[in-house]
Design an enzyme around this catalytic site. Sequence first.
Site, mmCIF file in Angstrom:
data_model
loop_
_atom_site.group_PDB
_atom_site.id
_atom_site.type_symbol
_atom_site.label_atom_id
_atom_site.label_comp_id
_atom_site.label_asym_id
_atom_site.label_seq_id
_atom_site.Cartn_x
_atom_site.Cartn_y
_atom_site.Cartn_z
ATOM 1 N N HIS A 13 0.874 -1.191 0.000
ATOM 2 C CA HIS A 13 0.000 0.000 0.000
ATOM 3 C C HIS A 13 0.905 1.232 0.000
ATOM 4 O O HIS A 13 1.518 1.560 1.011
ATOM 5 C CB HIS A 13 -0.899 0.005 1.244
ATOM 6 C CG HIS A 13 -1.822 1.193 1.300
ATOM 7 N ND1 HIS A 13 -3.157 1.063 1.614
ATOM 8 C CD2 HIS A 13 -1.622 2.516 1.115
ATOM 9 C CE1 HIS A 13 -3.726 2.262 1.609
ATOM 10 N NE2 HIS A 13 -2.811 3.169 1.303
ATOM 11 N N HIS A 15 1.513 5.399 -1.611
ATOM 12 C CA HIS A 15 1.140 6.593 -2.374
ATOM 13 C C HIS A 15 2.393 7.182 -3.004
ATOM 14 O O HIS A 15 3.293 7.631 -2.292
ATOM 15 C CB HIS A 15 0.493 7.638 -1.460
ATOM 16 C CG HIS A 15 -0.788 7.169 -0.863
ATOM 17 N ND1 HIS A 15 -2.006 7.348 -1.471
ATOM 18 C CD2 HIS A 15 -1.029 6.478 0.282
ATOM 19 C CE1 HIS A 15 -2.949 6.802 -0.716
ATOM 20 N NE2 HIS A 15 -2.386 6.257 0.345
ATOM 21 N N LYS A 99 -9.330 -0.447 -5.666
ATOM 22 C CA LYS A 99 -9.333 0.244 -4.378
ATOM 23 C C LYS A 99 -10.701 0.846 -4.097
ATOM 24 O O LYS A 99 -11.230 1.601 -4.922
ATOM 25 C CB LYS A 99 -8.280 1.357 -4.410
ATOM 26 C CG LYS A 99 -8.277 2.263 -3.199
ATOM 27 C CD LYS A 99 -7.765 1.544 -1.959
ATOM 28 C CE LYS A 99 -7.955 2.391 -0.703
ATOM 29 N NZ LYS A 99 -6.722 2.779 -0.075
ATOM 30 N N HIS A 136 -10.366 0.869 2.075
ATOM 31 C CA HIS A 136 -10.175 1.881 3.126
ATOM 32 C C HIS A 136 -11.379 1.740 4.054
ATOM 33 O O HIS A 136 -12.485 2.165 3.708
ATOM 34 C CB HIS A 136 -10.084 3.293 2.539
ATOM 35 C CG HIS A 136 -9.825 4.334 3.596
ATOM 36 N ND1 HIS A 136 -8.628 4.993 3.726
ATOM 37 C CD2 HIS A 136 -10.605 4.780 4.608
ATOM 38 C CE1 HIS A 136 -8.677 5.816 4.765
ATOM 39 N NE2 HIS A 136 -9.873 5.699 5.327
ATOM 40 N N HIS A 174 -4.406 -0.827 6.091
ATOM 41 C CA HIS A 174 -3.942 0.000 7.211
ATOM 42 C C HIS A 174 -4.862 -0.140 8.424
ATOM 43 O O HIS A 174 -5.456 0.840 8.882
ATOM 44 C CB HIS A 174 -3.756 1.465 6.805
ATOM 45 C CG HIS A 174 -4.833 2.070 5.933
ATOM 46 N ND1 HIS A 174 -6.166 2.020 6.252
ATOM 47 C CD2 HIS A 174 -4.757 2.736 4.763
ATOM 48 C CE1 HIS A 174 -6.856 2.642 5.300
ATOM 49 N NE2 HIS A 174 -6.022 3.075 4.392
ATOM 50 N N ASP A 247 1.443 2.571 3.535
ATOM 51 C CA ASP A 247 0.615 3.768 3.389
ATOM 52 C C ASP A 247 1.481 5.022 3.468
ATOM 53 O O ASP A 247 1.021 6.079 3.906
ATOM 54 C CB ASP A 247 -0.517 3.810 4.433
ATOM 55 C CG ASP A 247 -1.624 4.789 4.037
ATOM 56 O OD1 ASP A 247 -1.644 5.234 2.883
ATOM 57 O OD2 ASP A 247 -2.454 5.110 4.902
HETATM 58 O O1 DOR Z 1 -3.291 9.236 5.884
HETATM 59 C C1 DOR Z 1 -3.678 8.970 4.763
HETATM 60 N N1 DOR Z 1 -3.167 9.563 3.662
HETATM 61 N N2 DOR Z 1 -4.671 8.093 4.627
HETATM 62 C C2 DOR Z 1 -5.252 7.868 3.453
HETATM 63 O O2 DOR Z 1 -6.171 7.093 3.403
HETATM 64 C C3 DOR Z 1 -4.850 8.624 2.247
HETATM 65 C C4 DOR Z 1 -3.486 9.109 2.359
HETATM 66 C C5 DOR Z 1 -3.133 10.151 1.312
HETATM 67 O O3 DOR Z 1 -3.414 9.924 0.134
HETATM 68 O O4 DOR Z 1 -2.563 11.163 1.686
HETATM 69 ZN ZN ZN Z 2 -3.336 5.073 1.712
#
Ligand code: DOR
Ligand code: ZN
Length: 343
Positions: A13, A15, A99, A136, A174, A247
């Site tokens: 997971h 970003h 997702k 999520h 998460h 995450d």
């Molecule tokens: O803390 C987070 N940041 N939780 C999420 O679900 C999304 C993520 C983000 O894209 O910044």
């Molecule tokens: Zn995330």
Amino acid sequence: MTTLTLVRPDDWHLHLRDGAMMQAVLPWTAQHFARAIIMPNLVPPVVTGTQAAAYRDRILSALPDGMDFEPLMTLYLTEDTDADDVAAAHASGLVKAVKLYPAGATTNSASGVTNFDNVRPVLERMAEIGLPLCVHGEVTDSDIDIFDREAVFIDRILDPIRRATPGLRVVMEHITTSNAVDYAHAQDDSLGATITTHHLVINRNHILAGGIKPHYYCLPVAKREEHRLALRAAATSGEARFFLGTDSAPHTDANKLLPCGCAGCFTAPNTLPILAQVFEEDGALDKLEAFTSKNGPAFYGLPINNSAITLSKSAPDLPTHVDTDDGPVTVFDPGFDLQWRVA
Ligand code: DOR
Ligand code: ZN
């Protein structure tokens, strides 16, 4: 023990964002991880197979020469998602998961799902073809306390979806509560759960006691200490259903340090040193490889990586910030001196 060799880890997971931010953060993941499940919550979101293919190309173009990294692409589920497009993106090997964001639950989730009945045909198709759903797991109802939103989601949304869609493979992403750990324990192997690095280290006091710490704010928000301990026990158990999904969610400091700051902890640079220390403290270094490198591939039906990574017991040399053309991004501070470095 002073060195530790692991099958090369994956991040289930992640970003990466896009553009200048991606350019700056991608090497921090690619230097340690062979593969990662790439979150699709861009603006606009990655909804179709065509969009996922283009995003994958942009990631590979941003990868520095000589680095090996495989982005495992996901599609962002909307109420208009076309089941045939999802199936084709899966059949071509491009997409490894879909997702599900409840609309409004987190960063860039506005295009997510409000009425879960509207995504039933897509979920049924995914169950047929064996394509996992990454969830999520938080309700968004304003009358539900933010610290209860995960537990309520499990009862009201997740469990009904799973009962209505036999065979659907689901990753609870998460997880932050003992409720989620207990639920995961009670299910068969069609259910997996990812745990972040930061949720093994912080509880809600870290965010709120003695002054507000925006860099510890993420979603789902960290809960009470008893929940952190349940997550630690799950992660360090070595059980197949639990695996690492960092995450890691970079935001510029300018976007974190606002009256309404963004949610996300940037853990890509120091995740492995932190995890080694957490597992060592809990007397579970022998379970670290299952968590970082074996359980995830097994859930996704992928081979484990055929390369290795070695950690040695000495303080790592890590930055407090990563500079991007959009501004600095603060690296997650575990609150203790790190003792392991990646060789
Ligand atoms: O803390 C987070 N940041 N939780 C999420 O679900 C999304 C993520 C983000 O894209 O910044
Ligand atoms: Zn995330």
